[in-house]
Design an enzyme around this catalytic site. Structure first.
Site, mmCIF file in Angstrom:
data_model
loop_
_atom_site.group_PDB
_atom_site.id
_atom_site.type_symbol
_atom_site.label_atom_id
_atom_site.label_comp_id
_atom_site.label_asym_id
_atom_site.label_seq_id
_atom_site.Cartn_x
_atom_site.Cartn_y
_atom_site.Cartn_z
ATOM 1 N N CYS A 274 0.864 -1.180 0.000
ATOM 2 C CA CYS A 274 0.000 0.000 0.000
ATOM 3 C C CYS A 274 0.902 1.232 0.000
ATOM 4 O O CYS A 274 1.903 1.263 0.719
ATOM 5 C CB CYS A 274 -0.869 -0.012 1.252
ATOM 6 S SG CYS A 274 -1.914 1.455 1.411
ATOM 7 N N GLU B 245 -8.917 -0.770 -2.454
ATOM 8 C CA GLU B 245 -9.270 0.658 -2.558
ATOM 9 C C GLU B 245 -10.577 0.969 -1.825
ATOM 10 O O GLU B 245 -10.699 2.010 -1.171
ATOM 11 C CB GLU B 245 -9.359 1.087 -4.028
ATOM 12 C CG GLU B 245 -8.057 0.951 -4.812
ATOM 13 C CD GLU B 245 -6.858 1.522 -4.104
ATOM 14 O OE1 GLU B 245 -6.969 2.580 -3.452
ATOM 15 O OE2 GLU B 245 -5.783 0.896 -4.176
HETATM 16 ZN ZN ZN Z 1 -3.540 1.255 -0.158
#
Ligand code: ZN
Length: 189
Positions: free
Chosen positions: A110, A153
């Protein structure tokens, strides 16, 4: 304009984002935001970016997966991940309406947890209802890596990070992942 990517610890990454109205989506501000987010995502580079990651608590995310990001992946890696090119697109106010009951585990990362990775269990297939950048309703049916990106997301828009879902014993630096695990089975011990 390239935007600053917030790192874990910022409050906005842990809050539920608010939906956007059609008028807001069509506004110059949102259209400019989408352009800046695209520039930021390509620069990172990454395959997905949610508005909270640049400090905005709104339900908007962008996704793009390009073959040039797969250079270090073997044919087998690509096949097992079901990773295929996904053209740039925007999802607004997304809602997962279907998740297959066949969770599959892979390492993911991420941009808001820079330098780390962990194995995360996610559904192999999802259906998502959302609006696009023109405020039009869309239904997305995705499988494989694209389905994983969508789940990651949409989690961001609900204040959830992959560390909430990971197998915590597989959490590691990207450096060590490349050093010890990249060639190994998908799951560490
Ligand atoms: Zn992320």
């Amino acid at each position: 304009m390239k935007l600053k990517l917030l790192q874990v610890g910022e409050k906005v990454l842990r809050e539920a984002a608010r939906p956007l109205t059609r008028e807001e989506i069509l506004s110059d501000a949102t259209q400019d935001l989408i352009c800046s987010m695209q520039e930021t995502l390509r620069d990172a580079p990454g395959v997905g970016l949610a508005a909270p990651q640049i400090g905005l608590p709104v339900q908007l995310a962008i996704i793009e997966d390009l073959p040039e990001y797969w250079r270090e992946l073997s044919e087998t890696d690509l096949a097992t991940r079901e990773r295929r090119a996904v053209p740039f697109h925007v999802i607004v106010n997304p809602r997962i309406t279907h998740q297959s009951d066949d969770p599959i585990e892979f390492f993911e990362g991420c941009l808001s947890l820079a330098g780390f990775t962990a194995s995360v269990c996610r559904s192999r297939e999802v259906a998502v209802e959302c609006l696009n950048e023109k405020g039009e309703a869309r239904t997305i049916r995705a499988s494989g890596w694209y389905a994983r990106i969508l789940q990651h997301e949409i989690d961001h828009l609900n204040g959830t990070l992959y560390v909430d879902r990971m197998d915590s014993r597989t959490f590691m630096s990207l450096e060590n992942y490349k050093r010890y695990w990249k060639q190994s089975p998908k799951k560490a011990n």
